[in-house]
Design a protein around this motif. Sequence first.
Motif, PDB file in Angstrom:
ATOM      1  N   UNK A 277       2.736  20.230  61.248  1.00  0.00           N
ATOM      2  CA  UNK A 277       4.135  20.426  61.643  1.00  0.00           C
ATOM      3  C   UNK A 277       4.793  19.068  61.751  1.00  0.00           C
ATOM      4  N   UNK A 278       5.856  18.864  60.976  1.00  0.00           N
ATOM      5  CA  UNK A 278       6.543  17.580  61.065  1.00  0.00           C
ATOM      6  C   UNK A 278       7.791  17.737  61.928  1.00  0.00           C
ATOM      7  N   UNK A 279       8.294  16.600  62.403  1.00  0.00           N
ATOM      8  CA  UNK A 279       9.510  16.644  63.207  1.00  0.00           C
ATOM      9  C   UNK A 279       9.203  16.979  64.656  1.00  0.00           C
ATOM     10  N   UNK A 280      10.247  17.230  65.409  1.00  0.00           N
ATOM     11  CA  UNK A 280      10.076  17.543  66.827  1.00  0.00           C
ATOM     12  C   UNK A 280      10.820  18.807  67.184  1.00  0.00           C
ATOM     13  N   UNK A 281      11.113  18.955  68.454  1.00  0.00           N
ATOM     14  CA  UNK A 281      11.725  20.197  68.929  1.00  0.00           C
ATOM     15  C   UNK A 281      13.098  20.446  68.306  1.00  0.00           C
ATOM     16  N   UNK A 282      13.765  19.385  67.864  1.00  0.00           N
ATOM     17  CA  UNK A 282      15.095  19.581  67.273  1.00  0.00           C
ATOM     18  C   UNK A 282      15.010  19.959  65.791  1.00  0.00           C
ATOM     19  N   UNK A 283      13.808  19.837  65.195  1.00  0.00           N
ATOM     20  CA  UNK A 283      13.631  20.204  63.785  1.00  0.00           C
ATOM     21  C   UNK A 283      13.567  21.722  63.683  1.00  0.00           C
TER      22      UNK A 283
ATOM     23  N   UNK B  70      12.527  25.416  62.712  1.00  0.00           N
ATOM     24  CA  UNK B  70      11.175  25.918  62.435  1.00  0.00           C
ATOM     25  C   UNK B  70      10.850  25.952  60.950  1.00  0.00           C
ATOM     26  N   UNK B  71      11.838  26.313  60.105  1.00  0.00           N
ATOM     27  CA  UNK B  71      11.546  26.447  58.669  1.00  0.00           C
ATOM     28  C   UNK B  71      11.364  25.091  57.989  1.00  0.00           C
ATOM     29  N   UNK B  72      11.765  24.002  58.661  1.00  0.00           N
ATOM     30  CA  UNK B  72      11.615  22.667  58.067  1.00  0.00           C
ATOM     31  C   UNK B  72      10.351  21.958  58.551  1.00  0.00           C
ATOM     32  N   UNK B  73       9.645  22.563  59.499  1.00  0.00           N
ATOM     33  CA  UNK B  73       8.491  21.883  60.084  1.00  0.00           C
ATOM     34  C   UNK B  73       7.208  21.942  59.249  1.00  0.00           C
ATOM     35  N   UNK B  74       6.891  23.084  58.619  1.00  0.00           N
ATOM     36  CA  UNK B  74       5.608  23.121  57.902  1.00  0.00           C
ATOM     37  C   UNK B  74       5.596  22.106  56.760  1.00  0.00           C
ATOM     38  N   UNK B  75       4.533  21.283  56.716  1.00  0.00           N
ATOM     39  CA  UNK B  75       4.434  20.238  55.702  1.00  0.00           C
ATOM     40  C   UNK B  75       2.983  20.075  55.287  1.00  0.00           C
ATOM     41  N   UNK B  76       2.786  19.466  54.132  1.00  0.00           N
ATOM     42  CA  UNK B  76       1.443  19.231  53.605  1.00  0.00           C
ATOM     43  C   UNK B  76       1.376  17.795  53.122  1.00  0.00           C
ATOM     44  N   UNK B  77       0.320  17.071  53.508  1.00  0.00           N
ATOM     45  CA  UNK B  77       0.118  15.765  52.893  1.00  0.00           C
ATOM     46  C   UNK B  77      -1.306  15.648  52.362  1.00  0.00           C
ATOM     47  N   UNK B  78      -1.480  14.676  51.463  1.00  0.00           N
ATOM     48  CA  UNK B  78      -2.730  14.498  50.730  1.00  0.00           C
ATOM     49  C   UNK B  78      -3.266  13.094  50.993  1.00  0.00           C
ATOM     50  N   UNK B  79      -4.536  13.001  51.363  1.00  0.00           N
ATOM     51  CA  UNK B  79      -5.165  11.697  51.516  1.00  0.00           C
ATOM     52  C   UNK B  79      -6.356  11.651  50.557  1.00  0.00           C
ATOM     53  N   UNK B  80      -6.300  10.707  49.628  1.00  0.00           N
ATOM     54  CA  UNK B  80      -7.335  10.612  48.593  1.00  0.00           C
ATOM     55  C   UNK B  80      -8.188   9.384  48.871  1.00  0.00           C
ATOM     56  N   UNK B  81      -9.507   9.563  48.856  1.00  0.00           N
ATOM     57  CA  UNK B  81     -10.411   8.412  48.974  1.00  0.00           C
ATOM     58  C   UNK B  81     -11.470   8.522  47.885  1.00  0.00           C
ATOM     59  N   UNK B  82     -11.942   7.377  47.436  1.00  0.00           N
ATOM     60  CA  UNK B  82     -12.906   7.321  46.326  1.00  0.00           C
ATOM     61  C   UNK B  82     -14.164   6.634  46.803  1.00  0.00           C
ATOM     62  N   UNK B  83     -15.315   7.214  46.454  1.00  0.00           N
ATOM     63  CA  UNK B  83     -16.596   6.597  46.819  1.00  0.00           C
ATOM     64  C   UNK B  83     -17.404   6.334  45.566  1.00  0.00           C
ATOM     65  N   UNK B  84     -18.348   5.399  45.671  1.00  0.00           N
ATOM     66  CA  UNK B  84     -19.227   5.109  44.536  1.00  0.00           C
ATOM     67  C   UNK B  84     -20.267   6.202  44.385  1.00  0.00           C
ATOM     68  N   UNK B  85     -20.667   6.418  43.160  1.00  0.00           N
ATOM     69  CA  UNK B  85     -21.724   7.379  42.885  1.00  0.00           C
ATOM     70  C   UNK B  85     -21.192   8.789  42.850  1.00  0.00           C
ATOM     71  N   UNK B  86     -21.647   9.562  41.882  1.00  0.00           N
ATOM     72  CA  UNK B  86     -21.179  10.937  41.728  1.00  0.00           C
ATOM     73  C   UNK B  86     -22.146  11.908  42.383  1.00  0.00           C
ATOM     74  N   UNK B  87     -22.938  11.408  43.337  1.00  0.00           N
ATOM     75  CA  UNK B  87     -23.984  12.240  43.948  1.00  0.00           C
ATOM     76  C   UNK B  87     -23.495  12.998  45.159  1.00  0.00           C
ATOM     77  N   UNK B  88     -22.237  12.866  45.516  1.00  0.00           N
ATOM     78  CA  UNK B  88     -21.742  13.568  46.700  1.00  0.00           C
ATOM     79  C   UNK B  88     -21.381  12.579  47.758  1.00  0.00           C
ATOM     80  N   UNK B  89     -21.803  12.878  49.017  1.00  0.00           N
ATOM     81  CA  UNK B  89     -21.372  12.044  50.169  1.00  0.00           C
ATOM     82  C   UNK B  89     -21.850  10.620  50.049  1.00  0.00           C
TER      83      UNK B  89
END
Length: 140
Positions: free
Chosen positions: A113-119, A121-140
Amino acid sequence: RLHAGGVGARAGIVHHNKMGNSYRLIKLVYALDGQQIFTRNDPSGALHKEKTFDVLSGPIAPGSHTISVLAVYRGHGYGVFKYLNKYKFTVRSSHTFTASEGKGTSIKVNAFERGGVTTPLEKRPAIDFKVSVSDGAKGE
């Protein structure tokens, strides 16, 4: 085990449900490069209890990919806020990332939920993406 000619790439996508109590997740759909890869649908709003969803974990072709998310919420209220139960809120978002040969790409998708009490309700739902890259294709 792995395809000949390279180690390939891996991707992991996890959806984090950080929405507040005024919203109940009733539908979640993910697509990768236009192909649907994950769907959850529960009109009861019980998905609200699940804080994380493992959307994808596995090999992926190296190169550029686009992930798209559709999340539908039902308003949730009681007492003087019971009117919220009639509302639906739809959020669509997408993100392009690059999967590199021999690397693992993790994508953490936060629904919040973005914004505050003055935002409104229909403008609050939001989605963000955080991408990180690791070495090796073996998983964690």
